[in-house]
Write a protein that holds these residues in place. Structure first.
Motif, PDB file in Angstrom:
ATOM      1  N   GLN A 176       0.802  -1.226   0.000  1.00  0.00           N
ATOM      2  CA  GLN A 176       0.000   0.000   0.000  1.00  0.00           C
ATOM      3  C   GLN A 176       0.837   1.279   0.000  1.00  0.00           C
ATOM      4  N   ASP A 177       2.039   1.231  -0.597  1.00  0.00           N
ATOM      5  CA  ASP A 177       2.819   2.454  -0.771  1.00  0.00           C
ATOM      6  C   ASP A 177       2.382   3.106  -2.087  1.00  0.00           C
ATOM      7  N   PRO A 178       3.036   4.151  -2.549  1.00  0.00           N
ATOM      8  CA  PRO A 178       2.565   4.825  -3.768  1.00  0.00           C
ATOM      9  C   PRO A 178       2.787   4.064  -5.091  1.00  0.00           C
ATOM     10  N   HIS A 179       3.365   2.843  -5.062  1.00  0.00           N
ATOM     11  CA  HIS A 179       3.755   2.171  -6.298  1.00  0.00           C
ATOM     12  C   HIS A 179       3.212   0.748  -6.407  1.00  0.00           C
ATOM     13  N   THR A 180       2.908   0.336  -7.648  1.00  0.00           N
ATOM     14  CA  THR A 180       2.472  -1.033  -7.905  1.00  0.00           C
ATOM     15  C   THR A 180       3.660  -1.987  -7.804  1.00  0.00           C
ATOM     16  N   THR A 181       3.371  -3.264  -7.782  1.00  0.00           N
ATOM     17  CA  THR A 181       4.434  -4.267  -7.767  1.00  0.00           C
ATOM     18  C   THR A 181       5.299  -4.147  -9.014  1.00  0.00           C
ATOM     19  N   PHE A 182       4.704  -3.851 -10.172  1.00  0.00           N
ATOM     20  CA  PHE A 182       5.511  -3.682 -11.384  1.00  0.00           C
ATOM     21  C   PHE A 182       6.458  -2.494 -11.232  1.00  0.00           C
ATOM     22  N   ASP A 183       5.969  -1.374 -10.700  1.00  0.00           N
ATOM     23  CA  ASP A 183       6.839  -0.213 -10.454  1.00  0.00           C
ATOM     24  C   ASP A 183       7.994  -0.595  -9.536  1.00  0.00           C
ATOM     25  N   GLU A 184       7.695  -1.383  -8.515  1.00  0.00           N
ATOM     26  CA  GLU A 184       8.734  -1.775  -7.561  1.00  0.00           C
ATOM     27  C   GLU A 184       9.737  -2.743  -8.199  1.00  0.00           C
ATOM     28  N   TRP A 185       9.285  -3.570  -9.146  1.00  0.00           N
ATOM     29  CA  TRP A 185      10.236  -4.421  -9.866  1.00  0.00           C
ATOM     30  C   TRP A 185      11.161  -3.543 -10.707  1.00  0.00           C
ATOM     31  N   ILE A 186      10.612  -2.561 -11.403  1.00  0.00           N
ATOM     32  CA  ILE A 186      11.448  -1.665 -12.218  1.00  0.00           C
ATOM     33  C   ILE A 186      12.531  -1.036 -11.346  1.00  0.00           C
ATOM     34  N   ALA A 187      12.163  -0.567 -10.158  1.00  0.00           N
ATOM     35  CA  ALA A 187      13.110   0.103  -9.260  1.00  0.00           C
ATOM     36  C   ALA A 187      13.905  -0.875  -8.393  1.00  0.00           C
ATOM     37  N   ASP A 188      13.523  -2.157  -8.392  1.00  0.00           N
ATOM     38  CA  ASP A 188      14.116  -3.185  -7.544  1.00  0.00           C
ATOM     39  C   ASP A 188      14.015  -2.807  -6.071  1.00  0.00           C
ATOM     40  N   THR A 189      12.796  -2.410  -5.673  1.00  0.00           N
ATOM     41  CA  THR A 189      12.498  -2.153  -4.270  1.00  0.00           C
ATOM     42  C   THR A 189      11.597  -3.275  -3.760  1.00  0.00           C
ATOM     43  N   ASN A 190      11.336  -3.319  -2.477  1.00  0.00           N
ATOM     44  CA  ASN A 190      10.579  -4.406  -1.869  1.00  0.00           C
ATOM     45  C   ASN A 190       9.075  -4.104  -1.917  1.00  0.00           C
ATOM     46  N   PRO A 191       8.297  -4.876  -2.695  1.00  0.00           N
ATOM     47  CA  PRO A 191       6.868  -4.607  -2.823  1.00  0.00           C
ATOM     48  C   PRO A 191       6.046  -4.986  -1.593  1.00  0.00           C
ATOM     49  N   THR A 192       6.692  -5.557  -0.582  1.00  0.00           N
ATOM     50  CA  THR A 192       5.980  -5.919   0.639  1.00  0.00           C
ATOM     51  C   THR A 192       6.377  -5.028   1.819  1.00  0.00           C
ATOM     52  N   ASP A 193       7.182  -4.007   1.569  1.00  0.00           N
ATOM     53  CA  ASP A 193       7.628  -3.078   2.617  1.00  0.00           C
ATOM     54  C   ASP A 193       7.187  -1.663   2.243  1.00  0.00           C
TER      55      ASP A 193
END
Length: 163
Positions: A70-87
């Protein structure tokens, strides 16, 4: 047939996966699915290995559009940035922009991505990458890219992508 479909292997991994990299998710013969890290079993553009890293289901057609933290980005956005989609505290953003005449732009980075500093004189206009500030490998921590020739009224963006 058995009259039922197995949705997980004995290890609890989702099935079927694309275990041979041919672009098709098919059941493996046996009790365990083969995890090919570079495969994309649901065709959403996110490699199976990355989704497994965060305990997400690589066969779910909605995983890319989801936002489990529930941060400002979708899981796809987080994959692009290589950030943690569960944090919810892990997402790509510009942390600070400082300086004049030299501008320094700071952001969290990944060693698995490259970054480019882009500049424009119009916030909605075309952004151009700064020479020498293109495809800079990430450090894995807070990273800074600079514009030593900054002028008044300029806007900045940071582009992130796979190397």
């Amino acid at each position: 047939g058995f009259g039922f479909v197995l949705t997980n292997d004995f290890d609890g991994l989702a099935r079927p996966l694309d275990g041979n990299g041919d672009g098709l998710a098919r059941f493996d013969i046996g009790a365990y699915e083969v995890i090919l890290a570079s495969a994309d079993s649901n065709g959403d553009g996110i490699p199976d290995g990355w989704t497994h890293r965060f305990a997400l289901n690589p066969t779910d057609p909605a995983v890319a559009a989801g936002n489990p933290d529930q941060d400002p980005h979708t899981t796809f956005d987080e994959w692009i940035a290589d950030t943690n989609p569960t944090d919810p505290l892990s997402y790509f953003r510009i942390v600070s922009i400082t300086g004049q005449p030299m501008v320094a732009v700071q952001f969290p980075s990944s060693t698995q991505r490259v970054y480019s500093l882009l500049r424009s004189t119009n916030v909605t206009g075309a952004y151009m990458a700064l020479p020498g500030r293109e495809n800079v490998p990430g450090t894995g921590g807070l990273q800074t890219l600079t514009d030593p020739e900054a002028g008044p009224g300029e806007y900045y963006r940071v582009e992130v992508k796979e190397p």
